[in-house]
Design a protein around this motif. Structure first.
Motif, PDB file in Angstrom:
ATOM      1  N   LEU A 136       0.681  -1.140   0.030  1.00  0.00           N
ATOM      2  CA  LEU A 136       0.051  -0.012  -0.062  1.00  0.00           C
ATOM      3  C   LEU A 136       0.963   1.306  -0.177  1.00  0.00           C
ATOM      4  CD1 LEU A 136      -2.874  -1.078   2.378  1.00  0.00           C
ATOM      5  CD2 LEU A 136      -2.888  -0.854   0.182  1.00  0.00           C
ATOM      6  N   LYS A 137       1.928   1.352   0.567  1.00  0.00           N
ATOM      7  CA  LYS A 137       2.726   2.473   0.725  1.00  0.00           C
ATOM      8  C   LYS A 137       3.352   2.777  -0.648  1.00  0.00           C
ATOM      9  CE  LYS A 137       4.100   1.999   5.455  1.00  0.00           C
ATOM     10  NZ  LYS A 137       5.290   1.821   6.559  1.00  0.00           N
ATOM     11  N   VAL A 177      -1.398   5.217   3.845  1.00  0.00           N
ATOM     12  CA  VAL A 177      -2.218   6.289   3.136  1.00  0.00           C
ATOM     13  C   VAL A 177      -1.560   7.691   3.038  1.00  0.00           C
ATOM     14  CG1 VAL A 177      -4.332   7.619   3.140  1.00  0.00           C
ATOM     15  CG2 VAL A 177      -4.348   5.246   3.341  1.00  0.00           C
ATOM     16  N   LYS A 178      -0.772   8.047   4.190  1.00  0.00           N
ATOM     17  CA  LYS A 178      -0.130   9.250   4.483  1.00  0.00           C
ATOM     18  C   LYS A 178       1.057   9.367   3.596  1.00  0.00           C
ATOM     19  CE  LYS A 178       1.488  12.459   7.960  1.00  0.00           C
ATOM     20  NZ  LYS A 178       1.495  12.731   9.381  1.00  0.00           N
ATOM     21  N   LEU A 181      -0.399   6.844  -1.925  1.00  0.00           N
ATOM     22  CA  LEU A 181      -1.644   6.564  -2.657  1.00  0.00           C
ATOM     23  C   LEU A 181      -2.187   7.881  -3.056  1.00  0.00           C
ATOM     24  CD1 LEU A 181      -3.098   4.106  -0.118  1.00  0.00           C
ATOM     25  CD2 LEU A 181      -2.311   3.535  -2.293  1.00  0.00           C
ATOM     26  N   LEU A 184      -6.111   8.067  -4.196  1.00  0.00           N
ATOM     27  CA  LEU A 184      -6.888   7.280  -3.709  1.00  0.00           C
ATOM     28  C   LEU A 184      -8.212   7.985  -3.739  1.00  0.00           C
ATOM     29  CD1 LEU A 184      -7.259   4.928  -1.835  1.00  0.00           C
ATOM     30  CD2 LEU A 184      -6.895   6.408   0.162  1.00  0.00           C
ATOM     31  N   LEU A 187     -11.789   4.793   0.377  1.00  0.00           N
ATOM     32  CA  LEU A 187     -11.215   3.920   1.628  1.00  0.00           C
ATOM     33  C   LEU A 187     -12.178   3.478   2.281  1.00  0.00           C
ATOM     34  CD1 LEU A 187      -8.678   2.864   3.133  1.00  0.00           C
ATOM     35  CD2 LEU A 187      -8.568   4.933   4.186  1.00  0.00           C
ATOM     36  N   ILE A 202      -6.529   7.817  11.004  1.00  0.00           N
ATOM     37  CA  ILE A 202      -6.980   7.609   9.418  1.00  0.00           C
ATOM     38  C   ILE A 202      -7.245   8.957   8.815  1.00  0.00           C
ATOM     39  CG2 ILE A 202      -8.795   6.488   7.829  1.00  0.00           C
ATOM     40  CD1 ILE A 202      -6.898   4.500   8.563  1.00  0.00           C
ATOM     41  N   THR A 206      -5.632  11.432   5.547  1.00  0.00           N
ATOM     42  CA  THR A 206      -6.480  11.880   4.442  1.00  0.00           C
ATOM     43  C   THR A 206      -6.005  13.338   3.992  1.00  0.00           C
ATOM     44  OG1 THR A 206      -8.579  12.520   5.487  1.00  0.00           O
ATOM     45  CG2 THR A 206      -7.979  10.111   4.656  1.00  0.00           C
ATOM     46  N   LYS A 209      -5.163  14.098   0.407  1.00  0.00           N
ATOM     47  CA  LYS A 209      -5.782  13.220  -0.714  1.00  0.00           C
ATOM     48  C   LYS A 209      -6.729  14.071  -1.503  1.00  0.00           C
ATOM     49  CE  LYS A 209      -2.828  10.457   0.891  1.00  0.00           C
ATOM     50  NZ  LYS A 209      -1.608  10.537   0.203  1.00  0.00           N
ATOM     51  N   LEU A 212      -9.990  12.250  -2.989  1.00  0.00           N
ATOM     52  CA  LEU A 212     -10.639  11.132  -2.151  1.00  0.00           C
ATOM     53  C   LEU A 212     -12.126  11.534  -2.093  1.00  0.00           C
ATOM     54  CD1 LEU A 212     -10.521   8.989   0.022  1.00  0.00           C
ATOM     55  CD2 LEU A 212     -10.608  10.513   1.888  1.00  0.00           C
TER      56      LEU A 212
END
Length: 445
Positions: A136-137, A177-178, A181, A184, A187, A202, A206, A209, A212
């Motif tokens: 994921l990273k 996520v940080k 991605l 993204l 999620l 979490i 974001t 992002k 998102l």
């Protein structure tokens, strides 16, 4: 039916269609334990040119079988979508991380340009997250899970819903996520036993992002204060609109244990025997119907007690559906209707779907309830090995008055609700892409 409603559905159906790049083993109930068991699946993957989407939902894959499948994936650089929900039924939780790691390493080796990763309904716990953490990273290419990979900078959808990743797993996902991605869009970490602090981590991850569109943290243990803090964080990023419903939040524990203690407990649990873990798997998703509060309501101008409306059950709602009755079923309405509908009977599924969609309104609470209930029902139906999808769509078209039948079947009085519900359904991962052209042909004729 309104032309704008048809146009919206037609556009969604066009987007839902998948070309020749999809290989599906969905719902075949394959029991792949050994390398030999996975031989045929592996062969089909190897021989499939231009593989873009791989569906493995509704099967059970062991460690050795996963390694064989992973080997076949190492040369599939064009793979974009991994639909791997409900893929470890009956497996020990201690097995799953090894299977996930093998599959993750294969994607890294292949340099797959993933845009969607669906691992929902697998209950792999926080250790399972570690199997995909490096994947994921992924900001710069490599061939081992300890390194990261730039090819996954294209990921748009991650679905870990109902995977019991817990707070420890959620924090690992937040770090991924940080750090990466950038594209993204969605999620899903719903029903994962995540506590307040981890959920807030979490949300904080974001911040940058910009693409998102949806963050789903429903069904966790945030508590009223945690839900408010979550909304405040996202509002601070001007992203309040991405947060999904929190209507099924379990509430914060009165004596909340810290994550460290929880993690130590998780590690101790690795020695549990098969029977206990099987029982845990069986207990997931068996929500019980909660009765409505029986306390009396007092009018502000009259001290005379006023009886609350009688409680509603699924049978009452389906007999005489209304938006109010659906909402009065409570936050578990989607689970209750899915549980009490026999999905082996295609006609019962069609009837239930039309009853649910008939109460659709643009009001947010009603629309959300209709969508969530539809999703639960149809996900259960389409993932059932005995459900006939082709017969379902034929019957649905007949009941909507879009297809003639030899039998006298009265069409629904209004198509607005069914059209709006179908527009939502066809965009979900459970909707069979093969049905999109059929449905599109009838709604646009």
């Amino acid at each position: 039916m309104a032309s704008e409603d048809i146009t919206k559905l037609a556009e969604s159906l066009a987007k839902a269609q998948v070309g020749g790049g999809q290989l599906s083993f969905k719902g075949k109930s394959l029991k792949l334990n050994t390398a030999e068991d996975a031989k045929e699946v592996s062969k089909e993957i190897e021989e499939f040119d231009g593989l873009e989407a791989l569906r493995l939902e509704g099967n059970t894959v062991g460690v050795e079988a996963a390694k064989v499948i992973a080997k076949a994936l190492e040369k599939k650089a064009e793979l974009k979508r991994c639909h791997w929900s409900d893929m470890f039924t009956g497996r020990l939780r201690s097995e799953i991380p090894f299977a996930l790691t093998a599959l993750g390493e294969a994607l890294i080796t292949a340099g797959s340009q993933l845009v969607e990763l669906d691992l929902s309904d697998n209950a792999f716990g926080p250790d399972g997250v570690r199997g995909f953490e490096a994947l994921l990273k992924s900001p710069k290419g490599a061939v081992a899970m300890a390194e990261t990979l730039k090819t996954l900078r294209q990921v748009e959808v991650i679905n870990f819903g109902d995977c019991l990743v817990r707070s420890k797993g959620a924090i690992a996902i937040a770090e991924a996520v940080k750090e990466g991605l950038p594209k993204l869009k969605e999620l899903n970490l719903s029903f994962c036993e995540i506590k307040r602090d981890a959920a807030l981590t979490i949300a904080e991850a974001t911040e940058d992002k910009s693409e998102l569109e949806k963050l789903d943290l429903n069904g966790n243990a945030l508590g009223e204060e945690g839900c408010e803090q979550l909304q405040e964080i996202l509002e601070g990023f001007n992203m309040a609109d991405v947060l999904g419903s929190l209507s099924d939040d379990e509430g914060e524990d009165e004596e909340d244990e810290d994550d460290e203690g929880e993690d130590e407990e998780d590690e101790d649990d690795e020695g549990e025997d098969d029977e206990e873990e099987q029982q845990q798997l069986q207990e997931r998703g068996q929500g019980e119907q909660e009765s409505l509060p029986s306390k009396k309501i007092l009018d502000s101008h009259d001290s005379t007690p006023v009886s609350p409306p009688p409680p509603v059950d699924v049978a009452t709602f389906l007999a005489f559906p209304s938006p109010e009755k659906l909402l009065r079923l409570g936050p578990k309405c989607s689970v209750l209707i899915a549980q009490q509908t026999d999905t082996s009977d295609m006609e019962k599924v069609v009837t239930a779907l039309l009853k649910i969609s008939s109460v659709f309104k643009d009001e947010t609470t009603v629309k959300t309830a209709v969508h969530e209930t539809t999703d639960a029902l149809m996900r259960k139906a389409f993932t059932s090995a005995t459900f006939n999808s082709d017969a379902f769509i034929t019957s649905l078209l007949i009941h909507m008055g879009l297809l003639k039948s030899e039998e006298k079947i009265k069409a629904v009085p209004s198509l607005y609700g069914p059209l709006m519900t179908l527009n939502h359904m066809v965009q979900q991962d459970y909707f069979p892409k093969s049905l999109a052209p059929v449905l599109l042909a009838f709604v646009t004729k």
